[in-house]
Design a protein around this motif. Structure first.
Motif, PDB file in Angstrom:
ATOM      1  N   ALA A 555       2.822  -7.065  -0.053  1.00  0.00           N
ATOM      2  CA  ALA A 555       1.364  -6.169  -0.035  1.00  0.00           C
ATOM      3  C   ALA A 555       1.042  -6.027  -1.181  1.00  0.00           C
ATOM      4  O   ALA A 555       1.851  -5.515  -1.989  1.00  0.00           O
ATOM      5  CB  ALA A 555       1.644  -5.171   1.161  1.00  0.00           C
ATOM      6  N   VAL A 556      -0.197  -5.958  -1.357  1.00  0.00           N
ATOM      7  CA  VAL A 556      -0.843  -5.450  -2.855  1.00  0.00           C
ATOM      8  C   VAL A 556      -0.831  -4.389  -2.637  1.00  0.00           C
ATOM      9  O   VAL A 556      -1.400  -3.437  -1.827  1.00  0.00           O
ATOM     10  CB  VAL A 556      -2.139  -6.156  -3.149  1.00  0.00           C
ATOM     11  CG1 VAL A 556      -2.872  -5.509  -4.325  1.00  0.00           C
ATOM     12  CG2 VAL A 556      -2.224  -7.644  -3.338  1.00  0.00           C
ATOM     13  N   THR A 557      -0.365  -3.532  -3.988  1.00  0.00           N
ATOM     14  CA  THR A 557      -0.235  -2.060  -4.056  1.00  0.00           C
ATOM     15  C   THR A 557      -1.118  -1.629  -5.189  1.00  0.00           C
ATOM     16  O   THR A 557      -1.378  -2.249  -6.235  1.00  0.00           O
ATOM     17  CB  THR A 557       1.159  -1.394  -3.934  1.00  0.00           C
ATOM     18  OG1 THR A 557       1.772  -1.983  -4.957  1.00  0.00           O
ATOM     19  CG2 THR A 557       1.716  -1.741  -2.604  1.00  0.00           C
ATOM     20  N   ARG A 558      -1.385  -0.268  -5.304  1.00  0.00           N
ATOM     21  CA  ARG A 558      -2.004   0.284  -6.326  1.00  0.00           C
ATOM     22  C   ARG A 558      -1.095   0.759  -7.228  1.00  0.00           C
ATOM     23  O   ARG A 558      -0.067   1.377  -6.970  1.00  0.00           O
ATOM     24  CB  ARG A 558      -3.041   1.326  -5.886  1.00  0.00           C
ATOM     25  CG  ARG A 558      -3.899   1.900  -7.256  1.00  0.00           C
ATOM     26  CD  ARG A 558      -4.801   3.079  -6.733  1.00  0.00           C
ATOM     27  NE  ARG A 558      -5.567   3.620  -7.841  1.00  0.00           N
ATOM     28  CZ  ARG A 558      -6.988   3.341  -7.907  1.00  0.00           C
ATOM     29  NH1 ARG A 558      -7.605   2.792  -6.990  1.00  0.00           N
ATOM     30  NH2 ARG A 558      -7.642   3.838  -8.713  1.00  0.00           N
ATOM     31  N   VAL A 559      -1.190   0.198  -8.502  1.00  0.00           N
ATOM     32  CA  VAL A 559       0.126   0.725  -9.399  1.00  0.00           C
ATOM     33  C   VAL A 559      -0.475   1.638 -10.658  1.00  0.00           C
ATOM     34  O   VAL A 559      -1.648   1.746 -10.714  1.00  0.00           O
ATOM     35  CB  VAL A 559       0.640  -0.426  -9.990  1.00  0.00           C
ATOM     36  CG1 VAL A 559       1.398  -1.377  -8.996  1.00  0.00           C
ATOM     37  CG2 VAL A 559      -0.217  -1.236 -10.860  1.00  0.00           C
ATOM     38  N   ALA A 560       0.384   2.296 -11.359  1.00  0.00           N
ATOM     39  CA  ALA A 560       0.035   3.253 -12.537  1.00  0.00           C
ATOM     40  C   ALA A 560       0.076   2.572 -13.766  1.00  0.00           C
ATOM     41  O   ALA A 560       0.937   1.654 -13.963  1.00  0.00           O
ATOM     42  CB  ALA A 560       0.870   4.346 -12.400  1.00  0.00           C
ATOM     43  N   ASP A 561      -0.844   2.606 -14.685  1.00  0.00           N
ATOM     44  CA  ASP A 561      -0.737   2.071 -16.068  1.00  0.00           C
ATOM     45  C   ASP A 561      -1.359   2.970 -16.966  1.00  0.00           C
ATOM     46  O   ASP A 561      -2.453   3.412 -16.962  1.00  0.00           O
ATOM     47  CB  ASP A 561      -1.713   0.953 -15.982  1.00  0.00           C
ATOM     48  CG  ASP A 561      -1.807   0.056 -17.273  1.00  0.00           C
ATOM     49  OD1 ASP A 561      -1.004   0.596 -18.204  1.00  0.00           O
ATOM     50  OD2 ASP A 561      -2.123  -1.099 -17.429  1.00  0.00           O
ATOM     51  N   PRO A 562      -0.246   3.393 -17.756  1.00  0.00           N
ATOM     52  CA  PRO A 562      -0.549   4.594 -18.711  1.00  0.00           C
ATOM     53  C   PRO A 562      -1.708   4.365 -19.831  1.00  0.00           C
ATOM     54  O   PRO A 562      -2.202   5.053 -20.347  1.00  0.00           O
ATOM     55  CB  PRO A 562       0.799   5.085 -19.271  1.00  0.00           C
ATOM     56  CG  PRO A 562       1.721   4.058 -19.066  1.00  0.00           C
ATOM     57  CD  PRO A 562       0.999   3.468 -17.701  1.00  0.00           C
TER      58      PRO A 562
END
Length: 661
Positions: A555-562
């Motif tokens: 499943a596609v998830t939301r990720v963090a990208d600094p």
């Protein structure tokens, strides 16, 4: 410094007090506003130096207030409020002084009397002419060439032969007030009319011919049918009934004729009707009255059809005009509701919305024509759906409805299982695919017009995106970049971030007036790549327009990208941490500005002209009504067509009767 501050406060107070007093009653410009202009504007815009052809000493000398020089006041108020003026290096008013000046102007403008424009004779735009000539004859006029699915080629004979219309002062191509018919265009009109008349009498035009004059027995028309054909064509081409004298002339013209001779005469007359001024121009036959009053029923029918359909009135609308039922609000609304159910109302998306939102720019988003068609078709279908289903206005910005096909599946992988199956023809590598409506359930970072891949791809980078949102969504005016200011160069490895380099760019005072507004809005889109992919989705690397299905992954998830910083502060002080918070501002704090822009754009398109002083009160009233919760696209259209600006006109006063000799 203290004296200047005290004076500024006094000036602000005086200006605000005047907002709802003398200026608001339409009287001449009050002394406090004159002082503001003398202090901050006249040095560059006076009798000795009138930059931009704007002379405020002359404007003030006219003593006519906002109504007298509306365009000058409107542009000036906007540029003062947006900090474009006074320019860098000149004495600057305080923020409160700017706001007070803008509020004085708004109050004065909206207090002006509503003044419908005169009935104007204007040429049909190319898009209107194409639809109208095809409706008149009853068939399309394609270019007689074969093209591959993967190539761009104009398929309409009309669009291929006629020069492209420029945008008029209103910002739309249906405002043809500044572009008369050229000799080259006249030749094209004649050729198109001749080709259409020839097709009508060809075997593939027989169905259309019989719709006009009944069954053709023995392969040839009778003289009576010929006269009936001319009667019908003239009435439809001039979009109002013909006279008994016209009918008699038609009967005499074909009397005793038959076979090839009758056909030749009919082709000649049909060609004439299809190039006559009464066909190529609107408003030519409108009944003229005196003073301010309603336009005649056929002029109102024409206004309705070209607003909602970009096409001529149909028989039912003309019948309503003849019966004078359009003069009644219930009769007018009944026709509008009927017309919005017609497939022809797609023109509101295909013409109005495409020009308003510059969606033709998406054509360059992909070299593969079917891919570009999917990227552009998505917002067009979405906007058509908002009108067709009478959805809330706010769904322009915030909606879970999307239109998709297989080429867009990689942008919406969590919802791709519900996409329509792609039925491709054998042996065709790429072909245009229809788009279907779905409701998003799991795709992050999508929803509403602003995050559609094609809209993002046509506006690459924060500057283009910020400028587009400010101008096209919020209705702000942005001037041209100052000369001799270099563009911001791409980042080098290890160099300053893009955001930091734009902060340095804004340090140039000549750039700051616009970039203080553009940059925060543009950086709200930092989570979206140039191709429209969402950087904070775990499947970002595969988000692109493609014929390949989405990879089968977890499943596609939301990720963090600094590296993604989509936060910002608007010049008016509102803060946001990411795009979702910025979108929330658009639908709350900034919503009245969005609505006002939508109202102005819709009125300008419906009226086929630039708005003026006599329109401001209607704009203000519609904005206040439509900014309320629950207002729909149908409410917008109803407000436009029932307004006096749409239904009425200002007619010249009758000349005095001649006196006795």
């Amino acid at each position: 410094m203290r004296q200047h501050t005290r004076t500024s406060v006094q000036t602000v107070g005086a200006l605000l007090a005047l907002c709802f007093s003398t200026a608001a009653r339409g009287e001449e410009v009050p002394v406090q506003v004159r002082t503001f202009l003398t202090t901050h504007c006249v040095r560059c815009h006076g009798a000795d130096k009138a930059r931009g052809d704007l002379n405020f000493e002359e404007v003030l000398a006219n003593r006519a207030g906002v109504a007298g020089d509306f365009k000058a006041w409107r542009v000036s108020a906007a540029r003062v409020a947006d900090r474009e003026m006074p320019p860098a290096g000149e004495r600057q008013p305080t923020g409160a002084e700017r706001a007070a000046f803008a509020e004085w102007y708004r109050s004065a403008a909206t207090a002006l009397r509503v003044e419908p424009a005169p009935v104007r004779v204007r040429r049909l735009s190319v898009e209107e002419y194409k639809r109208t000539v095809e409706s008149l004859f009853g068939f399309a006029l394609p270019v007689a060439t074969v093209r591959a699915e993967q190539t761009r080629a104009e398929t309409s004979l009309v669009r291929k032969l006629l020069p492209t219309d420029p945008l008029g002062p209103s910002g739309f191509t249906n405002d043809t007030s500044t572009s008369p018919i050229s000799p080259k265009a006249l030749e094209a009109y004649a050729y198109i009319a001749e080709a259409a008349a020839a097709k009508l009498f060809a075997p593939d035009g027989r169905d259309a011919l019989e719709r006009h004059c009944g069954p053709v027995r023995g392969g040839a028309l009778t003289a009576a049918q010929g006269a009936e054909l001319l009667d019908a064509f003239q009435a439809r081409s001039q979009r109002r009934p013909i006279t008994a004298a016209d009918r008699d002339a038609h009967a005499k013209l074909v009397k005793g004729l038959g076979g090839a001779q009758l056909e030749a005469v009919l082709k000649r007359e049909l060609k004439y009707l299809a190039v006559a001024p009464e066909f190529l121009y609107r408003g030519l036959l409108a009944t003229r009255g005196t003073g301010v009053g309603p336009v005649d029923g056929f002029e109102l029918a024409e206004r309705l059809s070209y607003f909602l359909w970009a096409d001529m009135p149909d028989d039912e609308l003309l019948a309503a005009a003849a019966a004078d039922t359009l003069a009644r609000p219930d009769g007018l609304r009944a026709q509008v509701q009927r017309m919005l159910k017609s497939p022809r109302s797609r023109s509101l998306a295909e013409v109005f919305a495409v020009e308003w939102l510059q969606l033709n720019e998406i054509d360059g988003a992909s070299r593969e024509v079917p891919y570009a068609a999917a990227l552009k078709g998505q917002p067009v279908e979405f906007l058509n759906d908002l009108v067709a289903r009478n959805r809330p206005l706010k769904e322009l910005i915030d909606s879970k409805t999307e239109f998709v096909n297989a080429y867009l599946a990689n942008y919406y992988a969590p919802d791709a299982a519900r996409f329509p199956a792609a039925a491709r023809r054998a042996g065709v590598e790429l072909e245009a695919l229809p788009l279907a409506r779905i409701e998003l359930l799991g795709t992050p970072g999508r929803g509403g017009l602003l995050t559609m891949p094609g809209v993002l791809a046509m506006n690459k980078g924060p500057i283009q995106r910020g400028k587009w949102v400010l101008e096209r969504v919020l209705g702000e005016h942005l001037g041209e970049p100052p000369p001799n200011v270099p563009a911001v160069k791409p980042s080098k490895a290890g160099g300053a971030s893009f955001r930091k380099r734009f902060e340095d760019h804004r340090a140039n005072a000549a750039c700051a007036s616009c970039h203080d507004r553009i940059d925060p809005v543009g950086f709200a889109f930092e989570a979206y790549a140039d191709g429209g992919g969402f950087r904070l989705a775990s499947d970002f690397a595969s988000q692109r327009v493609s014929k390949a299905p989405p990879p089968k992954k977890p499943a596609v998830t939301r990720v963090a990208d600094p590296a993604v910083d989509a936060s910002g502060v608007l010049p008016s002080g509102e803060k946001f941490a990411d795009f979702e918070e910025f979108k929330a501002l658009l639908t709350t704090t900034l919503w009245p500005r969005v609505v006002e822009n939508v109202v102005r754009r819709t009125l300008a398109y419906a009226l086929c002209r630039e708005l003026g002083a006599g329109d401001e009160k209607v704009v203000a009233d519609l904005t206040a009504r439509l900014a309320r919760p629950g207002a729909t696209w149908g409410d917008l259209i109803d407000g436009v067509v029932t307004s006096p600006l749409f239904r009425d006109a200002t007619f010249p006063e009758a000349p005095p009767a001649p006196g006795p000799r």
